[in-house]
Design a protein around this motif. Sequence first.
Motif, PDB file in Angstrom:
ATOM      1  N   LEU A 171      11.750  31.510  47.792  1.00 21.34           N
ATOM      2  CA  LEU A 171      11.380  30.856  49.042  1.00 21.34           C
ATOM      3  C   LEU A 171      10.692  29.540  48.762  1.00 21.34           C
ATOM      4  O   LEU A 171      10.874  28.551  49.486  1.00 21.34           O
ATOM      5  CB  LEU A 171      10.493  31.790  49.866  1.00 21.34           C
ATOM      6  CG  LEU A 171      11.297  32.915  50.544  1.00 21.34           C
ATOM      7  CD1 LEU A 171      10.367  33.927  51.178  1.00 21.34           C
ATOM      8  CD2 LEU A 171      12.227  32.326  51.592  1.00 21.34           C
ATOM      9  N   ALA A 172       9.902  29.508  47.694  1.00 23.04           N
ATOM     10  CA  ALA A 172       9.258  28.244  47.342  1.00 23.04           C
ATOM     11  C   ALA A 172      10.316  27.191  47.051  1.00 23.04           C
ATOM     12  O   ALA A 172      10.217  26.041  47.503  1.00 23.04           O
ATOM     13  CB  ALA A 172       8.359  28.446  46.132  1.00 23.04           C
ATOM     14  N   ILE A 173      11.350  27.575  46.312  1.00 20.55           N
ATOM     15  CA  ILE A 173      12.427  26.622  46.025  1.00 20.55           C
ATOM     16  C   ILE A 173      13.098  26.183  47.306  1.00 20.55           C
ATOM     17  O   ILE A 173      13.370  24.994  47.520  1.00 20.55           O
ATOM     18  CB  ILE A 173      13.451  27.256  45.063  1.00 20.55           C
ATOM     19  CG1 ILE A 173      12.819  27.490  43.680  1.00 20.55           C
ATOM     20  CG2 ILE A 173      14.670  26.356  44.937  1.00 20.55           C
ATOM     21  CD1 ILE A 173      13.735  28.147  42.706  1.00 20.55           C
ATOM     22  N   ALA A 179       9.307  35.304  46.292  1.00 18.31           N
ATOM     23  CA  ALA A 179       8.278  34.258  46.399  1.00 18.31           C
ATOM     24  C   ALA A 179       8.793  32.976  45.784  1.00 18.31           C
ATOM     25  O   ALA A 179       8.761  31.908  46.406  1.00 18.31           O
ATOM     26  CB  ALA A 179       7.009  34.724  45.703  1.00 18.31           C
ATOM     27  N   VAL A 180       9.275  33.102  44.559  1.00 15.22           N
ATOM     28  CA  VAL A 180       9.765  31.898  43.868  1.00 15.22           C
ATOM     29  C   VAL A 180      10.927  31.299  44.632  1.00 15.22           C
ATOM     30  O   VAL A 180      10.990  30.086  44.877  1.00 15.22           O
ATOM     31  CB  VAL A 180      10.192  32.254  42.426  1.00 15.22           C
ATOM     32  CG1 VAL A 180      10.872  31.076  41.774  1.00 15.22           C
ATOM     33  CG2 VAL A 180       8.981  32.680  41.626  1.00 15.22           C
ATOM     34  N   GLU A 238      10.508  37.432  42.840  1.00 16.62           N
ATOM     35  CA  GLU A 238      11.697  36.589  43.001  1.00 16.62           C
ATOM     36  C   GLU A 238      11.762  35.998  44.396  1.00 16.62           C
ATOM     37  O   GLU A 238      12.084  34.829  44.585  1.00 16.62           O
ATOM     38  CB  GLU A 238      12.927  37.447  42.673  1.00 16.62           C
ATOM     39  CG  GLU A 238      14.244  36.826  43.049  1.00 16.62           C
ATOM     40  CD  GLU A 238      14.887  37.554  44.190  1.00 16.62           C
ATOM     41  OE1 GLU A 238      14.817  38.801  44.231  1.00 16.62           O
ATOM     42  OE2 GLU A 238      15.434  36.886  45.083  1.00 16.62           O
ATOM     43  N   ILE A 242      11.913  26.047  50.303  1.00 15.84           N
ATOM     44  CA  ILE A 242      11.075  25.104  51.057  1.00 15.84           C
ATOM     45  C   ILE A 242      11.119  23.732  50.416  1.00 15.84           C
ATOM     46  O   ILE A 242      11.216  22.703  51.082  1.00 15.84           O
ATOM     47  CB  ILE A 242       9.634  25.642  51.123  1.00 15.84           C
ATOM     48  CG1 ILE A 242       9.586  26.845  52.039  1.00 15.84           C
ATOM     49  CG2 ILE A 242       8.687  24.560  51.607  1.00 15.84           C
ATOM     50  CD1 ILE A 242       8.253  27.521  52.111  1.00 15.84           C
ATOM     51  N   SER A 243      11.094  23.701  49.050  1.00 11.03           N
ATOM     52  CA  SER A 243      11.157  22.432  48.357  1.00 11.03           C
ATOM     53  C   SER A 243      12.457  21.717  48.667  1.00 11.03           C
ATOM     54  O   SER A 243      12.487  20.511  48.925  1.00 11.03           O
ATOM     55  CB  SER A 243      11.010  22.701  46.854  1.00 11.03           C
ATOM     56  OG  SER A 243      10.827  21.516  46.159  1.00 11.03           O
ATOM     57  N   ARG A 290      12.419  20.307  52.077  1.00 20.77           N
ATOM     58  CA  ARG A 290      11.623  19.082  52.162  1.00 20.77           C
ATOM     59  C   ARG A 290      12.429  17.897  51.640  1.00 20.77           C
ATOM     60  O   ARG A 290      12.352  16.800  52.175  1.00 20.77           O
ATOM     61  CB  ARG A 290      10.370  19.218  51.315  1.00 20.77           C
ATOM     62  CG  ARG A 290       9.303  20.012  51.974  1.00 20.77           C
ATOM     63  CD  ARG A 290       7.922  19.609  51.475  1.00 20.77           C
ATOM     64  NE  ARG A 290       6.946  20.534  52.043  1.00 20.77           N
ATOM     65  CZ  ARG A 290       6.077  21.253  51.337  1.00 20.77           C
ATOM     66  NH1 ARG A 290       6.021  21.147  50.037  1.00 20.77           N
ATOM     67  NH2 ARG A 290       5.242  22.086  51.960  1.00 20.77           N
TER      68      ARG A 290
END
Lengths: 98, 702, 548
Positions: free
Chosen positions: A75-77, A72-73, A70, A79-80, A83
Amino acid sequence: MMLADALIVSAILFSIGVVGVLTRRNAIMLFMCVELMLNAVNLSFVTFAKLHGVSGHVFVILVMTIAAAEAAVGLAIVISVFRHFGAVDLPSLKLLRR
Amino acid sequence: MALLQTSPSHPLDGSIAEWVWLLPLLPLLGAVMNGIIAVRAGTFAATVADSDDHDHATPPAGRGLVSLIGPGVMLLAFALAVALFLAMRGAGDLAAPFIRSLGSWMPAGDLRIDWALQLDPLSMLMTLIITGVGFLIHVFSVGYMADDRGFARYFAYLNLFVAMMLVLVLGASYPVMFVGWEGVGLASYLLIGFWFRERANADAGRKAFIVNRIGDFGFLVAMFLVYAQTGALDYVQAHAGLAVAAPGVLTAIALFLFVGCTGKSAQIPLYVWLPDAMAGPTPVSALIHAATMVTAGVYLIARASAVFAGAPSVSLLVTVVGAVTALFAATIALRQWDIKKVLAYSTVSQLGYMFVGVGTGAYAAGVFHLVTHAFFKALLFLGAGAVIHAMHAAYHHAHDHTADAQDMRNMGGLGRYMPRTSALMWIATLAIAGVPPLAGFFSKDEILTSAFARAHNSPLAEASLLGVPGSAVLYGVYGLGLLTALLTAVYMTRLMLLTFTGANRTGATAASALHEAPALMGVPLAVLGVLTVVGGWLNLPSLIPIGPAHLLADWLAPVTGTATRVLAGDAHLSHTAEYALIGTAIATAGIGIAIAFARYRSPVPTKAEAPAEQGVASLLHEAYRVDAGLDRVVVRPLAWLSTSVLWRGIDRALESLFVQGSRAIARAAGAAHDWVGGGDVGRYAWAFTIGLLVMLAAFTVR
Amino acid sequence: MTNALASQVGSWLLPALLIWPLIGAVIVRLVGRDVRPAASTASLDAMPSDALASGGPDARVLTLCVLLVEATLGVLAWFAFDGNTDGWQLATDLPWLPDLGARLALGVDGISLPMLVLTTCLMPLALLATWRQIATRVPTFGALLLALTSGLVGVFTALDLLLFYLAWELMLIPMYFIIGIWGASGRTRAALKYVILTMFGSLLMLAAIAALYVQGGASSFHLDDLLRLTLGESQQLWLFTAFFLAFAIKSALVPFHTWLPDAQFEAPVIGAVVLGLKVGTYAILRFALPLFPLAATHEVMRTVVLVLSVIAIVYGALVAMVQPDLRKVLSYSSISHLGFIMLGCFALTQTAVQGAVMIMVNHGITTSALFLLAGVLRERGGHDTLAGYGGLARIMPLFAVMLTLSMLSTVGLPGTNGFVGEFLVLIGSFGREPWLAGLATTGVIFAAVYALRAMQLVLFGSAQASAPEARTMVDLCGRELGVLSVFAVAMLWLGVAPQPVLQRMERASAALIARVDGARVTRAAVLPQLGGPSVAIGGASVSPEGAR
């Protein structure tokens, strides 16, 4: 008793996590608080494992795995989002609102 | 309440009386047949370019057949009526009415109303008048309406009227009478607005219908009261039940019945429709607004005599209203120039007399005047019709389409051109003025005498109306009646003088075309003239020993005798008093005629040259401006109320209440949703948390 | 003979009446062919020409056939009914949702039978009369009309409250579409108003049904079972209010009436005709009164309703008097008549109730005829504005005759059907409520005013008052004349010989009054002793559905 103490610590940690989730503005901080909540739960599971056997430890392993995934997912969100919007300030992300 | 039983073993059982149901059916069939002819012949559908309802070149479609059917069914009905009458004469004891039920009408709960017809002396008498005079008027109409495009439609409506009138008088219960009551109102509406191309005519018809409806409201409430009190609505059972009712109930019933009467019989305050009703063809005025429909109110009181006998104060009210109306209308007639308007107000006035008669409990006298009035007023109206017919022809000949053919100022000296009509109308005038030995004298005199007599020693004298003792009321009524008799003689003689004597004012070209009425119109006039002369024989007073006395009163005794005796009490007039009253009446008539001769001999300007009315004359001419007053006080405020207050005000408010209301509810719901969180995820999180805590708390506390 | 017929058809007649239109709807939608827009309003052709593209039968003809079969079934029901038996007749009971306790329970008694027959016979006549008026998307229209019919049948025959609710909604939705798609220029708004207001009422009714169901132990929705419940007075008042509001809104009782004039003005003629069917008052007689007798006899509640009724009578008539459009006159006349019906329902005497049902039937006939005529006027002349017409009696004599007869029936002329119902209501309520009934009687005066005004503006006067196009308007064609003649005959027949209808409803009305009035007697006898308002109703000693 020791068990009770551990549970109280767990509860305190959980509450701090909840309050943090509800009030923090930064998304990263929110995730840290979520992790705090999860670990508080882990602590209480381990405590109960002392009473009821090995299932508590199993749950801890489960929770840790899921927390990692969770995070990982999430943090990816984040970062997205960063951006796209240039900020991870939660109150300012208002698209869903009317 | 038991189903209406046909009368148990009546002397008329099995006789021709079993055919009583044919009486209203014949004219109804005539109406249907004439109606079909009217629609098929397309007499409605003319090209819009038509400007004239009278096309003198081509006869109206279907005329031949309708001329046979229309008067034909009337003749058959009259023949049947005569046969029924003869059967009744020979039947012996007629104390109980002969009732035949044609089937159940409205069975609902405890209410049982049948289609039942009742044959008794009163209904028989009315039937004879309706069919007899009606037949004469039908024949007259064939001549009068010969050139009218709506010939077939006219007779359809006229037959319908007679059918409904027969239902009215032959009904065995109040609801069946009410069917006829409203039915004649409908026929009257259709006939008054017959020439509906002029909106004014249609409006006159509408006014008649609506004013009648106000009276009908009273009739309905009276019916409800009767039912509430007795559980029955047919005459036999209802009147039996009412015999033991409290006086207050009887008073209420009588009062509401009288409201109905004022509407149908054009008494104050519901008389305003009758003068306007002159917009219809003149034979219609003769039949409906002189001989039959307007007399329905008098018939109703005679029929309900048991009720009125038990309510003396209402009976007093009836006499007062009758007398005041009689005088009121007579004063207006003094100053009218339209020949039909004079006769219209005269009818209102004479109806007032009839109500004085039935109000004082002299039901036979009131009905007697009804009968004689039918004769001479029909004669007067038909005569006026002949005059108008001739005047129309005259103006048509002179190609004058603007002159008023009904204005007496345009007439004059017509006696030279129409000697027979003139003579017959003089007979009628003398009758209505009350000159013996013509019919009107006996009937009018009997009414006034009974009013005078009952002012002493009778339940009426003992009763009081709004605090005024009954005897004072009745003496006052007598005085008003006498004054009215004077005025009646004056205005009727005035009518005759202006129309038939003196110099002719129609104009030379037109006058050359004036002619006597054709035979088709003349014969009914003559018959009515004969009836006017001998009609008095129906109910001669015992005082004057020239023939059989009280024929009518004896005939009506089974129906009205008891009530008459009740209201008469011990009233009694000495012979001297009676002679004095008779003398006074004759003298009044004579004085009136003399006054008229003195005033109206001198030449009168034609309508075109006539100066505008001034002062009192103007007030009388405009009928005290009652119509304008009613318009201002009732009609316009009501229209204003409906439009501004109810429609634009309340209705719109309710509408916006609901529309804005639903919008507001939807908005509020939306706002509430916003408040709960909208799209704010943070709020959702809070909601989770709090909810979770609450649930936990609930579980732990329990 | 009647009983023999009943035993033959009793088991399947009512379900057939309910299901057949639905089947028909599917068939029409799938198989029916649309129609090209009508060429000219002046054309006298009754049927579309054969030059239309082939591809299945004309949707209108199909719909008409389905409706004719339905009408035949309805007439069959009329003859199979026995006026001398108590309770539900032609009753059927099919399982539906056993877990909930809902069944497909159908049945008729003397009160629902006339309404059922009226509805089934009315629909094909109305369709036939307005044949040319629906010219687009006809298969959909046919399907919606048939669904509507099914809903109406369901409402009149349902004995299960859930089924009733379903049918009620089934009535509502197609009507919304009918108004919204095929209506006049202001149709969207009118349809929306109609739906929102009526659904608000339905929502209240659903809540009440649910409460009733729960109160009964959550076991059955069937009316007979619910009638056996005993409820406290305040409970009955709340539930009654909910039901009453729903039905009052649907029947357009003042002050909830504002949706009706707009809806009937914008709707196509068939829509207006159906809107004129008094479904709401039927439901009051069927459900609200028997289920909650204590509320119905509660002094304040009853007085409020009665006063509203009398207000409706006078208010409706007065506003009708000043309307510029013919259809609006008819709507407000409808509102006025509803006042009479409500008066009859709540006067609580058998005569008054029979009068109320009579008015419901007669009003269906008379107002439908009037709306058909108004439709003819709008179709020929383009508008309903009264002032824009004049002298039509010369141009369209048959139309004039029909309009006059129908208007006289509205006015309540004795000899026409309109008189019977009004008279019975007034005389039936006079005994209990003399002042209110007296006030209501003044309604006959105002009715004459508005009816004659509307009639005269259109028919009498010079034809010059009409616009030039109006002077060439064509009179009723054979098809229209035929349909209107049926109505005319019905108006006169029911005016002179209403007893077949009255006889069939005697038992049901008597049972209804016994049940409701029984509460009043119980209340009077028991209340002083217990000294409290919540008294259990024991008045069910007379069970109106004994045959079940």
